[in-house]
Design an enzyme around this catalytic site. Structure first.
Site: not given
Length: 816
Positions: A421-423
């Protein structure tokens, strides 16, 4: 033979002789709570009073008598489905193993270490907080939520338990999933892979089983496939003494296919595998759905498409982002899981994104998604941070991925493996230009563009892999672009943009956007006393984990609604505000499905892990917020929606069905007392899987400055006089709408439904029964003047007559 070690254990602080009862599966917080040693961490600000628990080492123990049948087996293994996290295992005083990954399943050979008579097992858990704190001098790493406990990426443990902008800091320890002794003679089934080859009227089901041998005995792999109609297929494979893999094939004629919710039936087959003779140990059972799945990404006029195709049918994904349903996941019951997943299906959802900051979910979750037709976007457990990549960590991650892919891959609900997620967004945008970001990007690529895609390709050839969410298609390039891939959009909310800003963006697949609200008064009462019922009280702010969350709610509330007269009305208006925000976005992206321009909208977030102000549509415990009722309407397979600009209104009908729809669209510009100023009607025919712009209605001749504050547009989609979808819009913010006081007549019709009729227009009508969590077929709806809306009571063991005398009805006019 299997001997469960679940059930009654004891636990004590390490080094102390102060044992209390413990439950397995479970965790230290729930054990201490049950024993009365700590206050409820969810009440008031008790979260902070129990912080010491995560800073303490704990040891669990129990004794057991080994079953005679177990001792008779050639090999005995200790099988641990979940140890949280830094565990040292001792059996009869001998150290057996150490573990450091909450997400792995472990198996240890204990042959010869189990005795006749009494045996003793101890599992000691080191403090997760002390462990990560000790690593901070090596490299502080990066974790985006500033309120998380520093250093958490050093441990392969559920990220959300360290604190998030909707969750408390309550990292746990304990035996959080089942533990058992398993005995085998001759061999065991180690892994099962199922491959489907679909023809026009048949499916070939190929089953491979990896066999771990303990002797050179001849074996027979027996396989039984049972269809949803009870039809049975049986096959077997004779395995020579040196064979470690068996295979069988089934040919299913005229298969019953599995479909997502809203597209067809969720037909399920049962596969059973056993090894005979020679005591092959426990068999394996899997539930299968016969279906094809493709993630289609083709160049087109808008860039590159991004959508799922099931059984040859493009699917518009409708749903939300799932987080664990409890900070202490071992206490989630079967009933809670079923209620949550059925609530997704009942709100016309067909996809949940299992967010990468939680856990790889329990088998019950995936079974229920199979049953209810909820596709799963499954992320690996990495979120919003920077992770170490030394060889030991990479090997642990590799084994973690293998464990969970093999556990989950056979479920028909599984649609995608996503790296994190969102890295990628973080290393490209958030931390751009900061010290060591080049090194962060290099380490990032090692896990998500090298390691994980290789593991997925080797272990699950049927399910696509996607490196991150959001992501476009080229590593480390414009991860949240709108022309390809999936997008996260937060300018509405974090960026303080108006709801209409959604309409300026055309993501190919909107996988995350959201808006906060307060929890209902019934939930507030579970953690706050009446003297704390104020948004800025210490207790309410302790249950609002985003530092600016309440300020943002108030900002948007002041922009759209009148300031509520008291705290209960503040709760009500905040939920209406949230529902309206998400409706704006969801309806916009659904209107833009033609040409596959946008083929998914998943809002943040579906559920809560404790009672809190958050982005969820389902509160902790399963209560439906206004947003969840709104989602049921804006995710309906047939939707009428309106896009207003000044005095021009575009009316749309969106059809997600697999067949064309014919019906009528009615609209009426009317004053709040019911006086009709203008109206119209259109016959529509909407092709399957498409959106139709019905008309652009110009109302400028009917709307002067005063009338804009006194009138609303009511629009409906009907077929054979049955109202399938309805909406209402005003031409000024609700705070400027001159809402009259209303009288709502309530009756019970012949089908035991609640009949509501208002003398004047009532906006956002809420039904509730004080002291009871009653679920209705619809709620928080608009009730135009003179119209009747029928609502069913959907709570088990209740009907409309049971609650009629207790029913409370209010609308926006009552809030100020």
């Amino acid at each position: 033979m299997v001997q469960s070690l679940d059930g009654a254990w004891q636990v004590s602080q390490t080094g102390k002789d102060d044992w209390i009862p413990a439950a397995v599966p479970g965790c230290i917080h729930t054990d201490l709570l049950t024993a009365g040693r700590i206050p409820d961490p969810f009440f008031g600000d008790n979260e902070y009073a129990v912080a010491w628990v995560a800073q303490t080492d704990w040891v669990y123990r129990r004794t057991f008598m080994a079953d005679e049948g177990l001792l008779a087996e050639e090999r005995i293994f200790l099988e641990c489905d979940g140890l949280d996290t830094l565990a040292t295992i001792r059996l009869n005083g001998e150290e057996i193993a150490r573990t450091d990954n909450m997400f792995r399943r472990y198996r240890f050979d204990v042959t010869g270490k189990i005795y006749q008579g009494e045996n003793r097992i101890e599992i000691e858990f080191a403090s997760p907080v002390n462990y990560v704190t000790s690593k901070l001098d090596d490299d502080p790493l990066v974790i985006s939520p500033s309120h998380s406990i520093p250093g958490s990426p050093y441990l392969r443990k559920a990220p959300y338990q360290w604190g998030w902008d909707w969750g408390p800091k309550l990292p746990t320890s304990g035996i959080w999933r089942s533990i058992r002794l398993a005995g085998y003679s001759a061999a065991r089934i180690e892994d099962v892979r199922v491959t489907q080859v679909h023809g026009r009227t048949r499916v070939e089901v190929h089953v491979e089983a990896d066999i771990e041998r303990f002797s050179d005995a001849e074996l027979v792999l027996k396989a039984t496939l049972t269809g949803p109609d009870g039809m049975v297929w049986e096959e077997q494979d004779h395995l020579e003494p040196d064979t470690t893999c068996g295979a069988v094939d089934f040919l299913v004629e005229d298969p019953a296919l599995w479909w997502p919710n809203g597209y067809g039936e969720q037909s399920l087959y049962r596969l059973e595998l056993t090894l005979t003779p020679g005591g092959g140990g426990p068999g394996r059972g899997l539930r299968l759905g016969l279906r094809t799945l493709e993630l289609r990404q083709d160049p087109d006029d808008f860039g590159k498409s991004f959508y799922f195709v099931i059984n040859g049918v493009p699917i518009f994904a409708k749903g939300a982002n799932w987080i664990p349903a409890d900070v202490f996941p071992s206490r989630i019951t079967d009933e809670q899981y079923r209620d949550l997943i059925s609530s997704a299906a009942n709100a016309n959802m067909n996809m949940l994104r299992v967010w990468g900051g939680g856990i790889y979910e329990d088998e019950r979750f995936y079974d229920l998604c199979d049953e209810f037709g909820i596709l799963v976007w499954q992320e690996f457990m990495f979120s919003c941070g920077h992770y170490p990549v030394n060889p030991d960590v990479l090997e642990s991650v590799r084994l973690e991925a293998i464990d969970n892919i093999r556990r989950i891959r056979h479920h028909p609900c599984l649609a995608l493996w996503c790296g994190n997620n969102e890295m990628e967004w973080g290393v490209v945008n958030w931390w751009a230009g900061t010290e060591n970001n080049d090194e962060r990007q290099r380490r990032y690529k090692m896990i998500f563009h090298e390691l994980l895609p290789k593991v997925v390709a080797a272990e699950d050839r049927a399910t696509p892999y996607w490196p991150s969410s959001p992501y476009s298609s080229e590593p480390l390039v414009n991860p949240t672009g709108e022309n390809e891939g999936d997008g996260h959009y937060w300018d509405v909310w974090h960026g303080r943009q108006p709801f209409t800003a959604y309409r300026r963006h055309y993501f190919r697949f909107m996988s995350e956007f959201g808006f906060e609200s307060l929890p209902s008064m019934e939930t507030v009462r579970t953690f706050a006393e009446p003297e704390d019922w104020n948004m800025t009280s210490r207790i309410m702010e302790s249950h609002q984990k985003l530092e600016v969350g309440n300020a943002l709610i108030l900002h948007y509330m002041a922009s759209n609604f009148r300031i509520p007269k008291d705290f209960p009305m503040m709760v009500y208006v905040s939920q209406v505000l949230q529902a309206e925000a998400i409706r704006y976005g969801a309806e916009h992206w659904r209107r833009n499905r033609n040409g596959n321009r946008c083929m998914g909208t998943l809002y943040w977030q579906f559920n809560d892990c404790w009672p809190v102000a958050s982005w969820s549509s389902l509160e902790y415990g399963g209560h439906w917020k206004a947003l969840h009722y709104a989602a049921k309407r804006f995710f309906a397979p047939l939707l009428v929606s309106a896009e207003e600009s000044e005095c021009i209104v575009k009316l749309h009908v969106t059809n997600d069905l697999m067949e064309a729809f014919g019906g009528d669209v009615h609209w009426s510009l009317e004053k709040l007392d019911g006086e009709v100023l203008a109206q119209g009607q259109y016959a529509v025919n909407v092709p399957a899987g498409s959106d139709l712009l019905v008309s652009e209605v110009d109302l400028s001749g009917h709307l002067d400055e005063q009338t804009r504050r006194e009138a609303v547009l009511v629009y409906s989609l009907l077929q054979d006089d049955e109202r399938l979808s309805q909406g209402m819009l005003s031409f000024v913010p609700s705070k400027h709408l001159e809402l009259p006081e209303v009288m709502v007549r309530v009756d019970i019709d012949e089908l035991d439904r609640i009949s509501l009729t208002s003398d004047k227009t009532a906006r956002f009508v809420m039904l509730e029964v004080p002291g009871m969590d009653v679920r209705f077929s619809d709620n928080f709806f608009d009730l135009p003047a003179g119209r009747t809306i029928l609502v069913s009571v959907e709570s088990p063991e209740l009907d409309a007559r049971d609650i009629l005398g207790k029913l409370r009805i209010m609308s926006l006019r009552d809030s100020y």
